[in-house]
Design a protein around this motif. Structure first.
Motif, PDB file in Angstrom:
ATOM      1  N   GLU A 154      12.633 -17.774  -4.553  1.00 46.82           N
ATOM      2  CA  GLU A 154      13.749 -17.016  -5.124  1.00 46.82           C
ATOM      3  C   GLU A 154      13.720 -17.264  -6.625  1.00 46.82           C
ATOM      4  O   GLU A 154      14.027 -18.373  -7.086  1.00 46.82           O
ATOM      5  CB  GLU A 154      15.065 -17.469  -4.496  1.00 46.82           C
ATOM      6  N   LYS A 155      13.363 -16.246  -7.374  1.00 47.30           N
ATOM      7  CA  LYS A 155      13.073 -16.422  -8.794  1.00 47.30           C
ATOM      8  C   LYS A 155      14.190 -15.866  -9.669  1.00 47.30           C
ATOM      9  O   LYS A 155      14.472 -14.670  -9.630  1.00 47.30           O
ATOM     10  CB  LYS A 155      11.750 -15.747  -9.132  1.00 47.30           C
ATOM     11  N   PRO A 156      14.837 -16.731 -10.470  1.00 47.80           N
ATOM     12  CA  PRO A 156      15.917 -16.255 -11.353  1.00 47.80           C
ATOM     13  C   PRO A 156      15.366 -15.655 -12.647  1.00 47.80           C
ATOM     14  O   PRO A 156      14.363 -16.121 -13.187  1.00 47.80           O
ATOM     15  CB  PRO A 156      16.698 -17.536 -11.645  1.00 47.80           C
ATOM     16  N   TYR A 157      16.059 -14.610 -13.103  1.00 51.29           N
ATOM     17  CA  TYR A 157      15.758 -14.019 -14.407  1.00 51.29           C
ATOM     18  C   TYR A 157      17.039 -14.005 -15.225  1.00 51.29           C
ATOM     19  O   TYR A 157      18.141 -13.933 -14.682  1.00 51.29           O
ATOM     20  CB  TYR A 157      15.197 -12.605 -14.253  1.00 51.29           C
ATOM     21  N   GLN A 158      16.888 -14.037 -16.528  1.00 49.43           N
ATOM     22  CA  GLN A 158      18.054 -14.135 -17.413  1.00 49.43           C
ATOM     23  C   GLN A 158      19.005 -12.961 -17.233  1.00 49.43           C
ATOM     24  O   GLN A 158      20.214 -13.107 -17.292  1.00 49.43           O
ATOM     25  CB  GLN A 158      17.599 -14.226 -18.868  1.00 49.43           C
ATOM     26  N   ASN A 159      18.452 -11.777 -17.001  1.00 51.42           N
ATOM     27  CA  ASN A 159      19.288 -10.593 -16.823  1.00 51.42           C
ATOM     28  C   ASN A 159      18.566  -9.587 -15.928  1.00 51.42           C
ATOM     29  O   ASN A 159      17.398  -9.777 -15.567  1.00 51.42           O
ATOM     30  CB  ASN A 159      19.665  -9.967 -18.169  1.00 51.42           C
TER      31      ASN A 159
END
Length: 475
Positions: A154-159
């Motif tokens: 599960e990869k988070p991105y800034q926006n």
């Protein structure tokens, strides 16, 4: 009595007419039990009296003139069977459109050209989500768990912009979309829906709208008309961007009406986010209750009811009416269609373009507001002028899955009577918009986004309130 019983025992036609008479009685009772909430008390009583007289006469004829009775009973039975069909259709329709439990539909999506399906394992797939959307990760985890799925990462991105680019560049296979994410994508790429497919989704309930009930046949009221764009999907109760926002204020006593368009880009306070943004996003993020609260806060008014329709519903409604004659304030081309200043006949597709077009109009959003209000007038006019059974059934078919309202079912007939009674006023009432300017700045909810917002000119909001109060107070 003995003579009558002997007649029934020995006469075949007597038995048939008796059965038909009982059937008529049962069908009539059923119809009246279903429609009593829609009809005014006096009309309902008159209908009951007429039906009772008809049943009594048929009962008398069944014994005295059985052949005549047989013919009449068959005719009445056919009429009542058609009536039962119509009543059931109306009841199903009213039950469905007054089911106003709104939801936010959260989805896990993939690229449209991907071969990913919900049946396969996700063990080798990466899911992207936006860190500036607080609910994104939580909802995606719930959806995966409920569908017995696990992803590799599960990869988070800034926006959302970065997360969406990662999906399109095949750096990740899946992306979670909440309403915040959808609104972000609409800024990044307004055609984003053409590139994605929904793999999994879940509906999350929103706050139910509280109506401010009045007797609409006697007391003034304001109804909020919202046109939701296709971001709401196929479910009318799934939140979507409020692309059309119109207030219709009616005083049935003085026969005064006022229609006011509210710009979708109006900078308003959004209670569910405790911050300000565009009005169109208020409904997207928090549903109709949020839109109503934002408008009431901005204008210092009270909204009694709402009616919401999506783009599919608008097209189907206009087509169900056989098209409408709509007045255009301008001559222009939009898409494949041409509109002349004056009256234009439009079908569903052309009506949708008429309601949505703005960039080629002289006042852009304000001009579109004028056009949208003219389309509403045209729809009111067509239905009120031709309130036939076929039109009614066609309208029901067109709206059943594309329209919802919190106006009580028992007020539907009153609303129809108002449209008919106030048709001259509805056709000639002035269209009111709001003058102002657009300003660019960062959003208060999505702090990374720099967008334009509509700010009314001095005195404009007060003028709107005064026009509404003028109708409400019967001046």
């Amino acid at each position: 009595m003995n003579k009558y019983l002997e007649y029934i025992r020995t006469s075949i036609i007597g038995k048939i007419t008796l059965v038909l008479w009982i059937l008529i009685l049962m069908l009539g009772i059923y119809c009246f039990s279903q429609i009593f909430i829609y009809l005014p008390t006096m009309i309902f009583i008159i209908a009951i009296i007429i039906f009772t007289i008809v049943v009594a006469l048929l009962g008398f004829a069944h014994y005295k003139i059985p052949k005549v009775s047989l013919f009449l009973e068959i005719v009445v039975c056919i009429c009542l069977i058609v009536g039962v069909f119509a009543v059931n259709k109306v009841t199903t329709f009213t039950d469905k459109i007054t089911e106003t439990n709104e939801v936010e539909t959260v989805s896990i999506v993939a690229l449209k050209d991907s071969d990913i399906t919900k049946e396969q394992s996700f063990d080798d797939l990466t899911l992207a989500y936006s860190q500036d959307d607080d609910s994104s990760y939580k909802h995606s985890t719930e959806i995966l768990k409920e569908n017995n799925k696990k992803v590799k990462t599960e990869k988070p991105y800034q926006n959302m912009e970065l997360a969406y680019k990662a999906l399109k560049n095949h750096k990740v296979e899946l992306l979670v979309l909440t309403n915040i994410g959808k609104s972000d994508l609409s800024v990044i790429d307004e055609n984003y829906e053409d590139y994605i497919q929904v793999i999994l989704s879940k509906d999350y309930p929103l706050e139910k709208v509280t109506s401010q009930d009045v007797d609409i046949s006697k007391e003034p009221f304001t109804i909020y008309l919202q046109g939701a764009d296709l971001s709401s999907g196929d479910n009318i109760n799934s939140t979507g961007r409020g692309d059309v926002n119109i207030l219709l204020t009616v005083n049935p006593h003085t026969k005064k009406v006022n229609m006011q368009v509210i710009p979708r880009d109006l900078f308003v306070y959004i209670p569910c986010k405790d911050a300000s943004s565009k009005l169109s996003y208020s409904g997207w993020w928090g549903g109709i209750q949020s839109s109503i609260a934002s408008i009431e806060d901005k204008l210092d008014i009270q909204i009694n009811y709402y009616a919401k329709i999506n783009f599919n519903g608008l097209m189907d409604l206009v087509d169900a009416l056989g098209g409408v004659e709509v007045y255009s304030h301008y001559t222009y081309n939009a898409g494949e269609y041409h509109f002349e200043k004056g009256y234009n006949h439009v079908d569903g597709q052309k009506a949708l373009m008429f309601a949505r077009a703005r960039k080629m109009l002289p006042l852009n959003e304000r001009s579109r507001g004028y056009q949208q209000m003219e389309l509403i007038k045209a729809i009111f006019t067509k239905f009120a002028q031709e309130p036939t059974y076929n039109h009614a059934m066609s309208v029901i078919d067109s709206l059943e899955s594309n329209f919802t309202t919190n106006l009580p079912k028992e007020d539907f007939f009153k609303a129809f009577q108002l449209v008919v009674d106030l048709l001259p006023e509805l056709q000639t009432m002035e269209n009111h918009s709001i003058e102002g300017e657009y300003r660019w700045h960062y959003d208060e909810v999505r702090t990374n986004y720099y967008q334009y917002y509509f700010y009314p000119a001095d005195g404009e909001l007060q003028a709107v309130k005064e026009r509404i109060d003028y109708v409400i107070n019967g001046k």
